[in-house]
Design a protein around this motif. Structure first.
Motif, PDB file in Angstrom:
ATOM      1  N   GLY A  20       0.833  -1.134   0.175  1.00 21.16           N
ATOM      2  CA  GLY A  20      -0.042  -0.142   0.002  1.00 21.16           C
ATOM      3  C   GLY A  20       0.807   1.357   0.064  1.00 21.16           C
ATOM      4  O   GLY A  20       2.032   1.192   0.156  1.00 21.16           O
ATOM      5  N   VAL A  21       0.145   2.325  -0.260  1.00 21.41           N
ATOM      6  CA  VAL A  21       0.974   3.764  -0.347  1.00 21.41           C
ATOM      7  C   VAL A  21       0.363   4.611   0.563  1.00 21.41           C
ATOM      8  O   VAL A  21      -1.142   4.737   0.434  1.00 21.41           O
ATOM      9  CB  VAL A  21       1.051   4.414  -1.795  1.00 21.41           C
ATOM     10  CG1 VAL A  21       1.633   5.757  -1.663  1.00 21.41           C
ATOM     11  CG2 VAL A  21       2.021   3.241  -2.457  1.00 21.41           C
ATOM     12  N   ASP A 231       5.908   3.512   1.129  1.00 30.62           N
ATOM     13  CA  ASP A 231       5.678   2.737  -0.019  1.00 30.62           C
ATOM     14  C   ASP A 231       5.812   1.441   0.706  1.00 30.62           C
ATOM     15  O   ASP A 231       6.884   0.822   0.628  1.00 30.62           O
ATOM     16  CB  ASP A 231       6.561   3.009  -1.044  1.00 30.62           C
ATOM     17  CG  ASP A 231       6.247   2.008  -2.219  1.00 30.62           C
ATOM     18  OD1 ASP A 231       5.463   1.151  -2.397  1.00 30.62           O
ATOM     19  OD2 ASP A 231       7.058   2.210  -3.375  1.00 30.62           O
ATOM     20  N   GLY A 232       4.549   0.780   0.853  1.00 29.41           N
ATOM     21  CA  GLY A 232       4.553  -0.661   1.555  1.00 29.41           C
ATOM     22  C   GLY A 232       4.770  -1.541   0.347  1.00 29.41           C
ATOM     23  O   GLY A 232       5.002  -2.993   0.794  1.00 29.41           O
ATOM     24  N   TYR A 233       4.918  -1.371  -0.818  1.00 27.62           N
ATOM     25  CA  TYR A 233       5.277  -2.346  -1.965  1.00 27.62           C
ATOM     26  C   TYR A 233       6.486  -2.530  -2.064  1.00 27.62           C
ATOM     27  O   TYR A 233       7.114  -3.705  -2.088  1.00 27.62           O
ATOM     28  CB  TYR A 233       4.640  -1.831  -3.269  1.00 27.62           C
ATOM     29  CG  TYR A 233       2.997  -1.561  -3.351  1.00 27.62           C
ATOM     30  CD1 TYR A 233       2.248  -2.842  -3.430  1.00 27.62           C
ATOM     31  CD2 TYR A 233       2.476  -0.552  -3.232  1.00 27.62           C
ATOM     32  CE1 TYR A 233       0.986  -2.713  -3.615  1.00 27.62           C
ATOM     33  CE2 TYR A 233       1.201  -0.307  -3.447  1.00 27.62           C
ATOM     34  CZ  TYR A 233       0.397  -1.259  -3.441  1.00 27.62           C
ATOM     35  OH  TYR A 233      -1.096  -1.084  -3.619  1.00 27.62           O
ATOM     36  N   ASP A 234       7.279  -1.657  -2.141  1.00 30.48           N
ATOM     37  CA  ASP A 234       8.965  -1.525  -2.522  1.00 30.48           C
ATOM     38  C   ASP A 234       9.578  -1.319  -1.061  1.00 30.48           C
ATOM     39  O   ASP A 234      10.836  -1.388  -0.995  1.00 30.48           O
ATOM     40  CB  ASP A 234       9.156  -0.316  -3.282  1.00 30.48           C
ATOM     41  CG  ASP A 234       8.478  -0.670  -4.556  1.00 30.48           C
ATOM     42  OD1 ASP A 234       8.527  -1.914  -5.106  1.00 30.48           O
ATOM     43  OD2 ASP A 234       8.430   0.382  -5.199  1.00 30.48           O
ATOM     44  N   ARG A 251      -0.199   8.425  -8.582  1.00 24.05           N
ATOM     45  CA  ARG A 251      -0.505   7.620  -9.818  1.00 24.05           C
ATOM     46  C   ARG A 251      -0.355   6.239  -9.323  1.00 24.05           C
ATOM     47  O   ARG A 251      -0.988   5.369  -9.848  1.00 24.05           O
ATOM     48  CB  ARG A 251       0.343   8.280 -10.918  1.00 24.05           C
ATOM     49  CG  ARG A 251      -0.037   9.637 -11.567  1.00 24.05           C
ATOM     50  CD  ARG A 251       0.769   9.840 -12.722  1.00 24.05           C
ATOM     51  NE  ARG A 251       0.911   9.041 -13.819  1.00 24.05           N
ATOM     52  CZ  ARG A 251       1.442   9.028 -14.776  1.00 24.05           C
ATOM     53  NH1 ARG A 251       2.218  10.088 -15.239  1.00 24.05           N
ATOM     54  NH2 ARG A 251       1.352   7.971 -15.711  1.00 24.05           N
ATOM     55  N   LEU A 252       1.060   5.868  -8.654  1.00 28.59           N
ATOM     56  CA  LEU A 252       1.277   4.586  -8.351  1.00 28.59           C
ATOM     57  C   LEU A 252       0.082   3.852  -7.544  1.00 28.59           C
ATOM     58  O   LEU A 252      -0.499   2.698  -7.950  1.00 28.59           O
ATOM     59  CB  LEU A 252       2.454   4.280  -7.735  1.00 28.59           C
ATOM     60  CG  LEU A 252       3.038   3.099  -7.001  1.00 28.59           C
ATOM     61  CD1 LEU A 252       3.128   2.113  -8.170  1.00 28.59           C
ATOM     62  CD2 LEU A 252       4.146   3.142  -5.944  1.00 28.59           C
TER      63      LEU A 252
END
Length: 592
Positions: A20-21, A231-234, A251-252
C-alpha cells in the motif's frame, strides 16, 4: 504540522512488509521505561502484596482475553492466536513463583520484584542459542509491561486517541499496539526493527495498512508532526516528499488499486489456464466465521482448517459435542465445496498453558506436539475424530494429520480413527464411511518415505513453512538468519520435485498450504512440479487466480523442469520472477 518548505527530500530503504501507499504526518511512539518504585515492606504486608500480585494477574488475563476476542471478531482467529502466546507468558508458573519467592525473601514491593525477575528471564533467553525462545521476546516484553502498568495503576498508550490520520513510527510496534490499529486513525506503520512475520505486520496486512519495517533508526530521524510517504510495496519511506514525488506516488497508488480491481474481477472465475487446465485453489481458515472470506475471494473450498482455536486459551479441552457443533457450522458454511480439517496441532508455539498438558521442552517445535501429542492422549484425539466424523455427514470432509514423521505414526492414527468410527457405529451416529484421510508433509523424513506413507492415506498436503525450516535449519522469524530462509533453495525445489513424482506414481493428490503457496512467484512452479491444489489465506486468492488464468500450464511445467536443474538460489528466483512478469505484463487485458 512541521513546515516542509525547502526541506530536502530523504529516501530510506527498509523491508516491504504490508502493501500500500500512504502519506501524512508522523506520530512517533517512544516506548518510555516505566519508573518502578523500590519499597521495603514490613512482614505483615507481604501476604497482602502477594494477593495484590495474584489479583493483577487475573485482571491482566481478562484484559488479554478481551483484546484477543476483539481481534478474533474483527480480523479472525489467525490473528487472534497472537494473544494466546501472551497468555502462556502471563501464566508461566516459574515466573510467577519466582516473583512471589523474591517478595517473601526480600520484602520488597511486587512491582520491583516482578520487573527484576522478568528482566532476568529476558536477558537469559536473549543469550540462549534457541530461536524458539528468541522469537517470543516481543511477547515477553509486551506482557511484562502490561502487568507492570496494571500494578502501577498506569494506562497503556492508546492509538484510538489519535485525532487525525497519522503514520505511526516506532522501534517495534507491540502486539498490544497492533491490536488497536483497526478503529484508530493509523494510515501506515514504519518501524526500526521487526520483520515481515512480526505480529504487528500480520495485523497491518489483514487491515490493508501499508507497513515498512527494518528501518533501523527511523524513530531518531523523525519527530511527531514530520511529513512522510510510505511505500509498502517496495519498502521505501520518503521524508519530506516533494510535490513531484507525491504526484508520482498518487499515480502509483491508483495503478495498484486498478490492479487489485483486476484481481478481484478474476477471483470468481474458474482457475483455468490458457491451455485449458483447471486447478483448485482453496482457503486456509481458523473457524466457521472465516468461510465467508474464502467464498468472497473465489476460494473453491477449504484446504486447511486449523482446529487449535477451540483449544488454545481454554480452561478445559472442548467436548466432542462442542467440537462437533463448530465443525458442522464450518462444513455447512463452505458447502457445496470440500473442506480439509487438520487434527489438533498443539505444541511448538501453540500450547495449552491453562491445562495440565503443558511441559517445558528445550525445543518445542521438534518435541511433543501435533500427532505425537494426540497419539499419547487418545481420549482427546478420539473426541476430535468423532466430532469431525459426525460433521462429515453434512458435507465433503477430509481429515488430515499434522507432523507425521513415520509410517508407524500414520498407521497408529488410522487405527484410532477406526476405533472412533466403530464407537459411532455403536451409537448409530451418521458419518461418511469413506471419509478421506491425508498426511501432512512438513518433516523432511516424511518426504523421504512418501512412497510408504502413500500406502496408508488418500492425499498429501505439504506444509512448506515447517518443511523449509526443518530442511534448511533456518527459523524464518529470526531477524539474524531470516535471509537464509529460501523457498528458492535447490534443496527445497528438489524435495518438492521428488515428493510430487512419488505422489504421481502412487496416484496420490498433493496440496500445498504454506506461505510458499501464497506467493504468486512460486505458484506456477508448484503446479508445474505436480501440485493439484493450493490453499492460502483468503486475501491471497484473487491474485493467484488471475495469474493462473493468464499462464500456460505447459510453460509452467517447462519452468519447473528448468528450475529443477539450477543450483543457484538467485538464478532460481530470477527465473521464477521472469515467468511471473511475463504472464502478468498486461494487467488490464479484459478477461473473457
Amino acid at each position: 504540522m512541521t513546515d516542509r518548505t525547502n526541506k530536502k527530500e530523504e529516501i530510506i530503504q527498509g523491508v516491504a512488509a504490508s502493501p500500500g501507499v500512504a502519506h501524512g504526518e508522523v506520530f512517533v511512539i517512544h516506548q518510555r521505561d516505566l519508573e518502578i518504585p523500590v519499597l521495603e515492606l514490613e512482614s505483615t504486608f507481604i501476604p497482602r502484596e502477594i494477593e495484590r500480585f495474584e489479583r493483577t494477574l487475573v485482571e491482566t488475563r481478562k484484559e488479554i482475553m478481551r483484546v484477543r476476542n476483539e481481534v478474533a471478531e474483527r480480523l479472525g482467529e489467525g490473528e487472534a492466536k497472537i494473544f494466546d502466546a501472551h497468555l502462556l507468558v502471563l501464566e508461566d508458573t516459574a515466573l510467577i513463583d519466582e516473583t512471589i519467592r523474591q517478595v517473601q525473601d526480600t520484602h520488597y514491593n511486587v512491582e520491583h520484584c516482578y520487573a527484576e525477575v522478568a528482566q532476568r528471564y529476558i536477558e537469559v533467553f536473549a543469550a540462549l542459542d534457541d530461536e524458539y525462545i528468541k522469537e517470543r521476546m516481543t511477547d515477553i516484553r509486551d506482557v511484562t509491561r502490561r502487568v507492570l502498568q496494571n500494578l502501577l495503576g498506569q494506562s497503556a498508550q492508546n492509538l484510538y486517541e489519535l485525532t487525525s490520520e497519522r503514520v505511526v513510527a516506532s522501534e517495534d510496534v507491540s502486539p498490544s499496539d497492533a491490536a488497536q490499529l483497526e478503529g484508530s486513525k493509523v494510515i501506515a506503520v514504519v518501524t526500526d526493527a521487526g520483520s515481515r512475520t512480526s505480529h504487528a505486520v500480520i495485523m497491518a496486512r489483514s487491515l490493508k495498512i501499508p507497513a515498512v519495517v527494518g528501518l533501523h533508526d527511523i524513530t531518531k530521524r523523525l519527530a511527531s508532526g514530520d511529513y512522510v510517504l510510505v511505500d509498502g510495496y517496495d519498502g521505501t519511506v520518503i521524508i519530506n516528499p516533494g510535490e513531484e514525488t507525491l504526484f508520482r506516488y498518487g499515480r502509483l497508488k491508483q495503478e495498484r488499486l486498478n490492479i487489485q480491481k483486476a484481481f478481484e474481477k478474476s477471483s470468481l472465475m474458474p482457475a483455468k489456464t490458457q491451455d485449458g487446465v483447471t486447478f483448485k485453489v482453496c482457503g486456509n481458515i481458523g473457524g466457521p466465521e472465516e468461510c465467508g472470506a474464502v467464498l468472497a475471494n473465489g476460494g473453491e473450498g477449504v484446504g486447511l482448517y486449523r482446529t487449535e482455536s477451540l483449544f488454545i486459551g481454554a480452561d478445559k479441552f472442548p467436548t466432542e459435542e462442542e467440537q462437533y457443533q463448530a465443525y458442522r457450522r464450518t462444513v455447512e458454511a463452505i458447502q457445496p465445496h470440500p473442506i480439509v480439517i487438520r487434527t489438533l496441532d498443539l505444541g511448538g508455539d501453540k500450547m495449552v498453558s491453562s491445562l495440565n498438558y503443558t511441559q517445558d521442552e528445550e525445543n518445542p517445535f521438534m518435541g511433543f506436539r501435533a500427532i505425537r501429542f494426540c497419539l499419547e492422549h487418545t481420549d482427546i484425539f478420539k473426541d476430535q475424530l468423532r466430532a469431525i466424523l459426525r460433521a462429515s455427514a453434512f458435507g465433503d470432509v477430509s481429515i488430515m494429520y499434522p507432523m507425521i514423521s513415520s509410517v508407524e505414526e500414520l498407521i497408529q492414527a488410522n487405527r484410532v480413527l477406526e476405533e472412533a468410527k466403530e464407537e459411532l457405529r455403536h451409537r448409530h451416529a451418521a458419518f461418511d464411511e469413506n471419509v478421506r484421510v491425508g498426511s501432512m508433509i512438513e518433516i523432511p523424513g516424511a518426504a523421504l518415505v512418501a512412497d510408504l506413507l502413500a500406502e496408508h492415506c488418500d492425499f498429501f498436503s505439504v506444509g512448506t513453512n515447517d518443511l523449509i525450516q526443518y530442511l534448511l535449519a533456518v527459523d524464518r522469524v529470526n531477524d539474524r538468519i531470516a535471509h537464509l530462509y529460501q523457498p528458492n533453495h535447490p534443496a527445497v525445489i528438489r524435495t518438492l520435485s521428488q515428493l510430487m513424482a512419488v505422489a504421481r506414481k502412487k496416484n496420490i493428490p498433493v496440496g500445498v498450504c504454506g506461505e510458499m503457496a501464497a506467493d504468486p512467484i512460486y505458484v506456477p512452479l508448484l503446479f508445474g512440479l505436480g501440485a493439484d491444489t493450493i490453499s492460502v489465506a483468503p486475501t491471497s486468492l484473487p491474485e493467484i487466480k488471475y495469474l493462473l488464468r493468464r499462464m500456460n500450464f505447459k510453460e509452467a511445467q517447462a519452468l519447473a523442469k528448468k528450475v529443477a536443474g539450477l543450483t543457484d538460489p538467485e538464478a532460481i528466483f530470477m527465473a521464477l520472477s521472469a515467468f511471473y512478469a511475463q504472464n502478468m505484463g498486461d494487467l488490464f487485458k479484459d478477461e473473457e
